[in-house]
Design a protein around this motif. Structure first.
Motif, PDB file in Angstrom:
ATOM      1  N   MET A 110      81.607  57.626  14.700  1.00  0.00           N
ATOM      2  CA  MET A 110      82.277  56.825  13.692  1.00  0.00           C
ATOM      3  C   MET A 110      83.778  56.935  13.894  1.00  0.00           C
ATOM      4  SD  MET A 110      81.456  59.312  10.427  1.00  0.00           S
ATOM      5  CE  MET A 110      82.419  58.364   9.263  1.00  0.00           C
ATOM      6  N   THR A 133      84.236  52.522  10.914  1.00  0.00           N
ATOM      7  CA  THR A 133      83.342  51.663  11.691  1.00  0.00           C
ATOM      8  C   THR A 133      82.405  52.552  12.491  1.00  0.00           C
ATOM      9  OG1 THR A 133      84.925  51.549  13.537  1.00  0.00           O
ATOM     10  CG2 THR A 133      85.032  49.811  11.866  1.00  0.00           C
ATOM     11  N   GLN A 136      76.132  52.072  14.419  1.00  0.00           N
ATOM     12  CA  GLN A 136      74.867  52.111  13.703  1.00  0.00           C
ATOM     13  C   GLN A 136      75.033  52.986  12.467  1.00  0.00           C
ATOM     14  OE1 GLN A 136      72.132  53.710  16.538  1.00  0.00           O
ATOM     15  NE2 GLN A 136      73.216  55.640  16.766  1.00  0.00           N
ATOM     16  N   ARG A 137      73.963  53.185  11.721  1.00  0.00           N
ATOM     17  CA  ARG A 137      74.029  54.002  10.515  1.00  0.00           C
ATOM     18  C   ARG A 137      74.323  55.455  10.890  1.00  0.00           C
ATOM     19  NH1 ARG A 137      72.104  52.026   5.775  1.00  0.00           N
ATOM     20  NH2 ARG A 137      71.645  54.134   5.089  1.00  0.00           N
ATOM     21  N   VAL A 138      75.149  56.089  10.057  1.00  0.00           N
ATOM     22  CA  VAL A 138      75.584  57.455  10.322  1.00  0.00           C
ATOM     23  C   VAL A 138      75.204  58.331   9.135  1.00  0.00           C
ATOM     24  CG1 VAL A 138      77.553  58.945  10.827  1.00  0.00           C
ATOM     25  CG2 VAL A 138      77.506  56.601  11.719  1.00  0.00           C
ATOM     26  N   ASP A 139      74.648  59.507   9.428  1.00  0.00           N
ATOM     27  CA  ASP A 139      74.328  60.485   8.388  1.00  0.00           C
ATOM     28  C   ASP A 139      75.560  61.376   8.191  1.00  0.00           C
ATOM     29  OD1 ASP A 139      73.247  62.214   6.588  1.00  0.00           O
ATOM     30  OD2 ASP A 139      71.771  63.104   7.954  1.00  0.00           O
ATOM     31  N   ARG A 158      83.069  54.429   3.238  1.00  0.00           N
ATOM     32  CA  ARG A 158      82.596  53.053   3.229  1.00  0.00           C
ATOM     33  C   ARG A 158      82.656  52.495   4.654  1.00  0.00           C
ATOM     34  NH1 ARG A 158      85.925  50.735  -2.068  1.00  0.00           N
ATOM     35  NH2 ARG A 158      85.250  52.377  -3.535  1.00  0.00           N
ATOM     36  N   GLN A 159      81.514  52.023   5.118  1.00  0.00           N
ATOM     37  CA  GLN A 159      81.453  51.420   6.453  1.00  0.00           C
ATOM     38  C   GLN A 159      81.831  49.943   6.367  1.00  0.00           C
ATOM     39  OE1 GLN A 159      77.774  52.103   8.466  1.00  0.00           O
ATOM     40  NE2 GLN A 159      78.373  50.998  10.323  1.00  0.00           N
TER      41      GLN A 159
END
Length: 306
Positions: A110, A133, A136-139, A158-159
Protein backbone atom coordinates in the motif's frame (compact mmCIF):
# COMPACT_ATOMS: atom_id res chain seq x y z
CA UNK A 1 -45.17 41.70 -20.95
CA UNK A 2 -43.64 43.17 -17.84
CA UNK A 3 -40.11 44.45 -17.45
CA UNK A 4 -37.40 41.83 -17.30
CA UNK A 5 -35.93 41.33 -13.85
CA UNK A 6 -32.17 40.92 -13.79
CA UNK A 7 -30.57 38.39 -11.48
CA UNK A 8 -28.24 39.89 -8.88
CA UNK A 9 -24.56 39.70 -9.73
CA UNK A 10 -22.75 37.40 -7.28
CA UNK A 11 -19.51 38.48 -5.67
CA UNK A 12 -16.99 35.66 -5.71
CA UNK A 13 -13.45 34.99 -4.49
CA UNK A 14 -11.20 31.95 -4.92
CA UNK A 15 -8.91 30.40 -2.31
CA UNK A 16 -6.51 27.48 -2.18
CA UNK A 17 -5.27 25.40 0.74
CA UNK A 18 -2.05 24.49 -1.07
CA UNK A 19 0.20 26.51 -3.34
CA UNK A 20 -0.95 25.81 -6.92
CA UNK A 21 -3.63 23.52 -5.46
CA UNK A 22 -7.33 23.17 -6.17
CA UNK A 23 -9.38 26.34 -6.18
CA UNK A 24 -12.39 26.75 -3.91
CA UNK A 25 -14.90 29.53 -4.47
CA UNK A 26 -16.35 31.54 -1.60
CA UNK A 27 -18.72 34.39 -1.00
CA UNK A 28 -16.55 37.14 0.53
CA UNK A 29 -19.57 38.87 2.06
CA UNK A 30 -18.95 42.55 2.73
CA UNK A 31 -15.22 42.14 3.35
CA UNK A 32 -12.46 42.99 0.90
CA UNK A 33 -9.47 40.69 0.47
CA UNK A 34 -6.38 40.82 -1.69
CA UNK A 35 -4.33 38.13 -3.39
CA UNK A 36 -2.06 36.50 -0.82
CA UNK A 37 -4.25 37.21 2.21
CA UNK A 38 -4.89 34.38 4.66
CA UNK A 39 -8.59 33.76 5.18
CA UNK A 40 -10.75 31.28 7.09
CA UNK A 41 -12.75 28.78 5.06
CA UNK A 42 -15.73 27.01 6.72
CA UNK A 43 -15.40 23.21 6.51
CA UNK A 44 -17.06 20.22 8.14
CA UNK A 45 -14.17 20.06 10.61
CA UNK A 46 -14.29 23.77 11.44
CA UNK A 47 -12.68 26.86 9.87
CA UNK A 48 -9.43 26.17 8.00
CA UNK A 49 -6.77 28.61 6.81
CA UNK A 50 -6.44 29.15 3.06
CA UNK A 51 -4.76 31.67 0.77
CA UNK A 52 -6.69 34.08 -1.41
CA UNK A 53 -5.62 33.55 -5.03
CA UNK A 54 -8.43 35.48 -6.71
CA UNK A 55 -9.56 38.74 -5.15
CA UNK A 56 -13.33 39.27 -4.74
CA UNK A 57 -15.06 40.58 -7.84
CA UNK A 58 -18.52 40.75 -9.33
CA UNK A 59 -19.39 37.93 -11.75
CA UNK A 60 -21.91 37.99 -14.58
CA UNK A 61 -24.84 35.82 -13.40
CA UNK A 62 -25.15 34.20 -16.86
CA UNK A 63 -21.48 33.21 -16.99
CA UNK A 64 -21.24 32.24 -13.32
CA UNK A 65 -24.46 30.23 -13.08
CA UNK A 66 -22.77 27.65 -10.86
CA UNK A 67 -21.34 30.24 -8.48
CA UNK A 68 -24.47 30.60 -6.37
CA UNK A 69 -25.16 29.63 -2.77
CA UNK A 70 -21.42 29.56 -2.04
CA UNK A 71 -20.14 29.23 1.53
CA UNK A 72 -19.40 32.59 3.10
CA UNK A 73 -15.81 33.35 4.05
CA UNK A 74 -15.37 33.32 7.83
CA UNK A 75 -13.09 36.37 7.74
CA UNK A 76 -9.34 36.98 7.80
CA UNK A 77 -7.06 34.56 9.63
CA UNK A 78 -5.22 35.97 12.65
CA UNK A 79 -1.86 34.89 14.03
CA UNK A 80 -3.40 32.15 16.16
CA UNK A 81 -5.14 30.65 13.11
CA UNK A 82 -1.93 30.72 11.08
CA UNK A 83 0.00 29.09 13.94
CA UNK A 84 -2.65 26.37 14.26
CA UNK A 85 -2.46 25.76 10.49
CA UNK A 86 1.33 25.40 10.69
CA UNK A 87 0.93 22.89 13.54
CA UNK A 88 -1.56 20.89 11.45
CA UNK A 89 0.90 20.77 8.57
CA UNK A 90 3.63 19.53 10.91
CA UNK A 91 1.35 16.83 12.32
CA UNK A 92 0.38 15.67 8.83
CA UNK A 93 4.02 15.45 7.71
CA UNK A 94 4.94 13.55 10.88
CA UNK A 95 2.01 11.16 10.47
CA UNK A 96 2.98 10.40 6.85
CA UNK A 97 6.56 9.54 7.86
CA UNK A 98 5.39 7.29 10.70
CA UNK A 99 2.87 5.53 8.44
CA UNK A 100 5.45 4.86 5.72
CA UNK A 101 7.88 3.42 8.24
CA UNK A 102 5.26 1.08 9.73
CA UNK A 103 3.99 0.01 6.30
CA UNK A 104 7.52 -0.96 5.31
CA UNK A 105 7.95 -2.89 8.56
CA UNK A 106 4.74 -4.85 8.01
CA UNK A 107 5.52 -5.42 4.33
CA UNK A 108 2.11 -4.19 3.17
CA UNK A 109 1.46 -3.46 -0.52
CA UNK A 110 0.00 0.00 0.00
CA UNK A 111 1.09 3.59 -0.61
CA UNK A 112 0.10 6.67 1.41
CA UNK A 113 -0.99 9.49 -0.92
CA UNK A 114 -2.58 11.95 1.51
CA UNK A 115 -3.12 12.74 5.19
CA UNK A 116 -5.80 14.81 6.94
CA UNK A 117 -5.51 15.94 10.54
CA UNK A 118 -8.58 17.04 12.52
CA UNK A 119 -7.82 19.21 15.52
CA UNK A 120 -9.82 18.39 18.68
CA UNK A 121 -10.38 22.13 19.18
CA UNK A 122 -12.50 22.27 16.00
CA UNK A 123 -13.55 18.61 15.55
CA UNK A 124 -15.34 16.36 18.07
CA UNK A 125 -12.08 14.43 18.62
CA UNK A 126 -8.54 14.26 17.31
CA UNK A 127 -8.46 12.18 14.14
CA UNK A 128 -5.80 11.38 11.56
CA UNK A 129 -7.14 10.20 8.19
CA UNK A 130 -4.79 8.36 5.82
CA UNK A 131 -5.61 7.99 2.11
CA UNK A 132 -3.79 5.14 0.40
CA UNK A 133 -3.71 3.16 -2.83
CA UNK A 134 -3.24 -0.58 -3.13
CA UNK A 135 -3.50 -3.09 -5.99
CA UNK A 136 -5.88 -5.22 -3.91
CA UNK A 137 -7.51 -5.42 -0.49
CA UNK A 138 -5.09 -4.99 2.40
CA UNK A 139 -5.41 -6.33 5.95
CA UNK A 140 -4.24 -3.29 7.92
CA UNK A 141 -5.79 -4.10 11.31
CA UNK A 142 -2.42 -4.43 13.04
CA UNK A 143 -1.19 -1.29 11.28
CA UNK A 144 -4.07 0.78 12.66
CA UNK A 145 -3.23 -0.21 16.22
CA UNK A 146 0.45 0.73 15.89
CA UNK A 147 -0.42 4.03 14.21
CA UNK A 148 -2.83 4.91 17.01
CA UNK A 149 -0.16 4.22 19.64
CA UNK A 150 2.58 6.05 17.73
CA UNK A 151 0.49 9.16 17.01
CA UNK A 152 -1.68 9.03 20.16
CA UNK A 153 -4.87 9.72 18.19
CA UNK A 154 -7.70 7.93 16.46
CA UNK A 155 -6.80 6.54 13.01
CA UNK A 156 -8.89 6.18 9.86
CA UNK A 157 -7.50 4.45 6.74
CA UNK A 158 -9.33 5.01 3.43
CA UNK A 159 -8.43 3.36 0.14
CA UNK A 160 -8.82 5.55 -2.97
CA UNK A 161 -8.63 4.92 -6.70
CA UNK A 162 -5.92 6.00 -9.09
CA UNK A 163 -7.72 9.18 -10.17
CA UNK A 164 -8.34 10.28 -6.58
CA UNK A 165 -4.70 9.53 -5.79
CA UNK A 166 -3.52 11.78 -8.61
CA UNK A 167 -5.86 14.49 -7.35
CA UNK A 168 -4.41 14.26 -3.84
CA UNK A 169 -0.78 14.01 -4.92
CA UNK A 170 -0.80 16.56 -7.74
CA UNK A 171 1.74 16.84 -10.52
CA UNK A 172 2.36 18.05 -14.06
CA UNK A 173 0.37 16.74 -17.01
CA UNK A 174 1.47 16.05 -20.57
CA UNK A 175 0.56 19.63 -21.47
CA UNK A 176 3.08 21.03 -18.98
CA UNK A 177 0.43 22.45 -16.66
CA UNK A 178 -0.74 21.32 -13.23
CA UNK A 179 -3.15 18.40 -13.25
CA UNK A 180 -6.78 19.40 -13.82
CA UNK A 181 -7.96 17.08 -11.03
CA UNK A 182 -5.59 18.78 -8.57
CA UNK A 183 -6.60 22.35 -9.49
CA UNK A 184 -10.17 22.92 -10.68
CA UNK A 185 -11.76 19.59 -11.69
CA UNK A 186 -14.21 18.37 -9.05
CA UNK A 187 -16.08 15.47 -10.68
CA UNK A 188 -14.53 12.70 -12.79
CA UNK A 189 -16.67 12.26 -15.89
CA UNK A 190 -16.37 9.03 -17.94
CA UNK A 191 -13.79 9.18 -20.73
CA UNK A 192 -13.68 6.61 -23.55
CA UNK A 193 -11.17 5.69 -26.23
CA UNK A 194 -13.74 6.71 -28.82
CA UNK A 195 -13.25 10.34 -27.81
CA UNK A 196 -9.57 10.06 -28.71
CA UNK A 197 -10.43 8.50 -32.08
CA UNK A 198 -12.90 11.28 -32.89
CA UNK A 199 -10.14 13.83 -32.20
CA UNK A 200 -7.68 11.95 -34.47
CA UNK A 201 -5.35 11.21 -31.57
CA UNK A 202 -3.04 8.19 -31.76
CA UNK A 203 -4.34 5.18 -29.78
CA UNK A 204 -1.08 5.09 -27.82
CA UNK A 205 -1.67 4.71 -24.06
CA UNK A 206 1.53 6.63 -23.32
CA UNK A 207 0.24 9.70 -25.16
CA UNK A 208 -3.42 9.79 -24.13
CA UNK A 209 -3.10 8.63 -20.51
CA UNK A 210 -2.71 10.93 -17.55
CA UNK A 211 -0.63 10.69 -14.38
CA UNK A 212 -3.20 8.28 -12.92
CA UNK A 213 -2.73 5.79 -15.77
CA UNK A 214 -6.28 6.36 -17.05
CA UNK A 215 -7.39 8.24 -20.14
CA UNK A 216 -6.81 11.98 -19.76
CA UNK A 217 -9.83 13.89 -18.48
CA UNK A 218 -9.14 16.69 -20.98
CA UNK A 219 -10.28 14.39 -23.81
CA UNK A 220 -13.78 15.26 -22.61
CA UNK A 221 -13.31 19.01 -23.01
CA UNK A 222 -13.17 19.27 -26.82
CA UNK A 223 -15.15 16.14 -27.64
CA UNK A 224 -18.47 18.01 -28.24
CA UNK A 225 -16.72 20.34 -30.70
CA UNK A 226 -15.22 17.44 -32.67
CA UNK A 227 -18.50 15.49 -32.59
CA UNK A 228 -20.47 18.47 -33.93
CA UNK A 229 -17.86 19.05 -36.64
CA UNK A 230 -18.01 15.39 -37.71
CA UNK A 231 -21.81 15.55 -37.99
CA UNK A 232 -21.86 18.66 -40.17
CA UNK A 233 -18.94 18.18 -42.59
CA UNK A 234 -18.24 15.36 -45.06
CA UNK A 235 -15.97 12.56 -43.95
CA UNK A 236 -12.48 11.88 -45.25
CA UNK A 237 -12.72 10.46 -48.77
CA UNK A 238 -16.10 12.05 -49.54
CA UNK A 239 -16.64 13.93 -52.79
CA UNK A 240 -17.48 17.62 -52.48
CA UNK A 241 -17.83 20.63 -54.73
CA UNK A 242 -16.07 23.87 -53.87
CA UNK A 243 -16.63 26.97 -56.02
CA UNK A 244 -17.84 24.83 -58.88
CA UNK A 245 -14.82 22.50 -58.81
CA UNK A 246 -15.05 18.86 -57.70
CA UNK A 247 -12.73 17.60 -55.00
CA UNK A 248 -12.16 14.96 -52.34
CA UNK A 249 -11.83 15.57 -48.60
CA UNK A 250 -8.41 14.40 -47.39
CA UNK A 251 -8.35 15.70 -43.79
CA UNK A 252 -10.24 17.69 -41.14
CA UNK A 253 -8.92 20.80 -39.43
CA UNK A 254 -11.28 21.17 -36.48
CA UNK A 255 -9.45 24.00 -34.63
CA UNK A 256 -9.49 26.03 -37.86
CA UNK A 257 -13.11 25.04 -38.62
CA UNK A 258 -12.01 23.88 -42.07
CA UNK A 259 -11.28 20.78 -44.16
CA UNK A 260 -8.47 19.96 -46.59
CA UNK A 261 -9.77 19.24 -50.09
CA UNK A 262 -7.78 17.83 -53.00
CA UNK A 263 -9.14 19.17 -56.28
CA UNK A 264 -9.68 16.47 -58.91
CA UNK A 265 -8.68 18.57 -61.91
CA UNK A 266 -5.61 20.38 -60.63
CA UNK A 267 -4.60 17.99 -57.85
CA UNK A 268 -3.95 20.93 -55.54
CA UNK A 269 -4.79 20.64 -51.83
CA UNK A 270 -6.48 23.65 -50.29
CA UNK A 271 -8.02 24.48 -46.93
CA UNK A 272 -11.75 25.16 -47.27
CA UNK A 273 -14.09 26.53 -44.65
CA UNK A 274 -16.96 24.48 -43.27
CA UNK A 275 -19.55 26.65 -45.01
CA UNK A 276 -17.93 26.17 -48.43
CA UNK A 277 -18.16 22.35 -48.29
CA UNK A 278 -21.48 21.96 -46.51
CA UNK A 279 -23.63 23.42 -49.31
CA UNK A 280 -23.97 20.12 -51.20
CA UNK A 281 -24.62 17.91 -48.17
CA UNK A 282 -27.17 15.68 -49.90
CA UNK A 283 -24.78 14.92 -52.75
CA UNK A 284 -21.87 13.66 -50.70
CA UNK A 285 -24.04 11.80 -48.15
CA UNK A 286 -25.35 9.54 -50.93
CA UNK A 287 -23.12 6.48 -51.17
CA UNK A 288 -23.12 4.38 -54.40
CA UNK A 289 -24.47 0.89 -53.97
CA UNK A 290 -21.95 -1.94 -54.59
CA UNK A 291 -22.17 -3.53 -58.01
CA UNK A 292 -23.55 -7.10 -58.23
CA UNK A 293 -20.27 -8.37 -59.57
CA UNK A 294 -18.28 -7.11 -56.59
CA UNK A 295 -20.91 -8.38 -54.17
CA UNK A 296 -20.85 -11.88 -55.72
CA UNK A 297 -17.06 -11.89 -55.71
CA UNK A 298 -16.97 -10.85 -52.04
CA UNK A 299 -19.54 -13.54 -51.13
CA UNK A 300 -17.52 -16.17 -53.02
CA UNK A 301 -14.39 -15.30 -51.05
CA UNK A 302 -16.20 -15.72 -47.72
CA UNK A 303 -18.13 -18.86 -48.80
CA UNK A 304 -16.41 -21.08 -51.42
CA UNK A 305 -19.64 -23.09 -51.97
CA UNK A 306 -21.51 -19.98 -53.24
Amino acid sequence: MGPRTLAPMPRVMAVSFERYGRLYYLDPGEATFHVGDRVLVPTDAGPEVAECVWAPEWVDPEQGAGLVDLPVCAGPADEADVARDAEHRRRRAEAKLVARRLIKRHGLAMKIVGVDYLDPTTAPEELVVFYFTAPQRVDFRSLVGELARALDSRIDLRQVGSRDAASLTGGIGNCGRDLCCATFLKDFEPVSLRMAKVQDLPPNPLKISGACGRLMCCLKYEHPLYAEFAREVPGVGASVEVDGEAGVVVAHQVPADAVLVRMKDSGAVSSCSRASVCGSRQTYEERPEPTPGRTKERRRRSDPSA
